[in-house]
Write a protein that holds these residues in place. Structure first.
Motif, mmCIF file in Angstrom:
data_model
loop_
_atom_site.group_PDB
_atom_site.id
_atom_site.type_symbol
_atom_site.label_atom_id
_atom_site.label_comp_id
_atom_site.label_asym_id
_atom_site.label_seq_id
_atom_site.Cartn_x
_atom_site.Cartn_y
_atom_site.Cartn_z
ATOM 1 N N THR A 106 0.860 -1.172 0.000
ATOM 2 C CA THR A 106 0.000 0.000 0.000
ATOM 3 C C THR A 106 0.900 1.227 0.000
ATOM 4 O O THR A 106 1.964 1.226 0.609
ATOM 5 C CB THR A 106 -0.932 0.033 1.227
ATOM 6 O OG1 THR A 106 -0.141 -0.016 2.407
ATOM 7 C CG2 THR A 106 -1.904 -1.126 1.208
ATOM 8 N N TYR A 107 0.465 2.226 -0.699
ATOM 9 C CA TYR A 107 1.265 3.424 -0.828
ATOM 10 C C TYR A 107 0.599 4.586 -0.105
ATOM 11 O O TYR A 107 -0.620 4.699 -0.079
ATOM 12 C CB TYR A 107 1.412 3.813 -2.306
ATOM 13 C CG TYR A 107 2.185 2.818 -3.122
ATOM 14 C CD1 TYR A 107 3.559 2.724 -3.012
ATOM 15 C CD2 TYR A 107 1.539 1.969 -4.006
ATOM 16 C CE1 TYR A 107 4.268 1.812 -3.756
ATOM 17 C CE2 TYR A 107 2.242 1.054 -4.759
ATOM 18 C CZ TYR A 107 3.604 0.978 -4.627
ATOM 19 O OH TYR A 107 4.306 0.080 -5.367
ATOM 20 N N SER A 108 1.428 5.440 0.419
ATOM 21 C CA SER A 108 0.901 6.674 0.968
ATOM 22 C C SER A 108 0.597 7.601 -0.205
ATOM 23 O O SER A 108 0.955 7.329 -1.345
ATOM 24 C CB SER A 108 1.928 7.321 1.899
ATOM 25 O OG SER A 108 3.032 7.775 1.137
ATOM 26 N N ASN A 109 -0.061 8.694 0.072
ATOM 27 C CA ASN A 109 -0.381 9.644 -1.001
ATOM 28 C C ASN A 109 0.875 10.148 -1.685
ATOM 29 O O ASN A 109 0.915 10.282 -2.901
ATOM 30 C CB ASN A 109 -1.196 10.819 -0.450
ATOM 31 C CG ASN A 109 -2.614 10.405 -0.112
ATOM 32 O OD1 ASN A 109 -3.093 9.393 -0.594
ATOM 33 N ND2 ASN A 109 -3.258 11.178 0.725
ATOM 34 N N ALA A 110 1.924 10.430 -0.912
ATOM 35 C CA ALA A 110 3.169 10.932 -1.496
ATOM 36 C C ALA A 110 3.806 9.876 -2.403
ATOM 37 O O ALA A 110 4.269 10.186 -3.500
ATOM 38 C CB ALA A 110 4.146 11.350 -0.403
ATOM 39 N N GLU A 111 3.822 8.627 -1.952
ATOM 40 C CA GLU A 111 4.396 7.557 -2.767
ATOM 41 C C GLU A 111 3.589 7.347 -4.043
ATOM 42 O O GLU A 111 4.141 7.116 -5.110
ATOM 43 C CB GLU A 111 4.459 6.254 -1.967
ATOM 44 C CG GLU A 111 5.476 6.275 -0.844
ATOM 45 C CD GLU A 111 5.354 5.082 0.080
ATOM 46 O OE1 GLU A 111 4.210 4.643 0.349
ATOM 47 O OE2 GLU A 111 6.397 4.595 0.534
ATOM 48 N N ARG A 112 2.262 7.438 -3.934
ATOM 49 C CA ARG A 112 1.407 7.292 -5.102
ATOM 50 C C ARG A 112 1.657 8.427 -6.085
ATOM 51 O O ARG A 112 1.722 8.212 -7.293
ATOM 52 C CB ARG A 112 -0.068 7.274 -4.681
ATOM 53 C CG ARG A 112 -1.021 6.909 -5.797
ATOM 54 C CD ARG A 112 -2.482 6.811 -5.342
ATOM 55 N NE ARG A 112 -2.660 5.982 -4.164
ATOM 56 C CZ ARG A 112 -3.065 6.450 -2.974
ATOM 57 N NH1 ARG A 112 -3.340 7.706 -2.818
ATOM 58 N NH2 ARG A 112 -3.203 5.631 -1.951
ATOM 59 N N ASP A 113 1.800 9.637 -5.578
ATOM 60 C CA ASP A 113 2.078 10.787 -6.447
ATOM 61 C C ASP A 113 3.385 10.597 -7.205
ATOM 62 O O ASP A 113 3.475 10.883 -8.398
ATOM 63 C CB ASP A 113 2.132 12.081 -5.637
ATOM 64 C CG ASP A 113 0.773 12.479 -5.088
ATOM 65 O OD1 ASP A 113 -0.243 11.928 -5.567
ATOM 66 O OD2 ASP A 113 0.739 13.337 -4.184
#
Length: 165
Positions: free
Chosen positions: A43-50
């Motif tokens: 699962t990714y955090s929002n920053a990692e997803r961005d």
């Protein structure tokens, strides 16, 4: 005064209910964690997803069968264009609507095809998709002709003659 080591401890050792529930809860957490780790998903955090979205590939190379005949305009219209032009969605000129197509038909055929290939208004660019530029041009000719235009469906270019040695 002698003290017996057994005197300081009573023979009845009891665990309180709250301590018992704490032990059960800890055991349950350990058991669930063990089984859950075997099915780990990333699962990714929002920053990692961005970051992942920013570094994704921006294009792809497609190889097409050059010998495959170009599809007629009506088929391309039904497969690609009808989604918006059949109902007039997002401001698209409705299929067969002479009044909506008249100002567009006054332009050159090339300008209509250019608008379809590069996109115009809410319509995204059609170039580089499933259909070749020739097939998109055929669909434009088909749609415009159904609204009073006199555009002939473009023909496929003749195969280049092989140079003789």
């Amino acid at each position: 005064m002698s003290t017996n080591s057994h005197d300081s401890h009573s023979g009845n050792s009891k665990i309180s209910k709250s301590d018992l529930w704490l032990i059960i809860a800890c055991a349950a957490i350990i058991i669930f964690a063990y089984f859950d780790l075997s099915k780990t998903t990333v699962t990714y955090s929002n920053a990692e997803r961005d970051v992942a979205e920013r570094i994704q590939k921006v294009g792809a190379v497609q190889f097409r069968d050059a010998a495959k005949a170009a599809r007629p305009g009506e088929d391309v219209y039904k497969a690609q264009c009808a989604a918006c032009h059949a109902s007039g969605a997002a401001g698209a000129p409705k299929f067969g609507d002479v009044a909506a197509w008249a100002p567009r038909i006054k332009n050159t055929f090339e300008s209509l095809v250019n608008s379809a290939l590069k996109g115009k208004g809410a319509m995204s660019a059609q170039a580089g998709g499933e259909f070749s530029d020739l097939e998109i041009a055929r669909a434009v000719a088909y749609m415009a002709s159904q609204a009073g235009g006199k555009f002939k469906e473009p023909e496929a270019p003749a195969p280049a003659a092989e140079e003789k040695k």
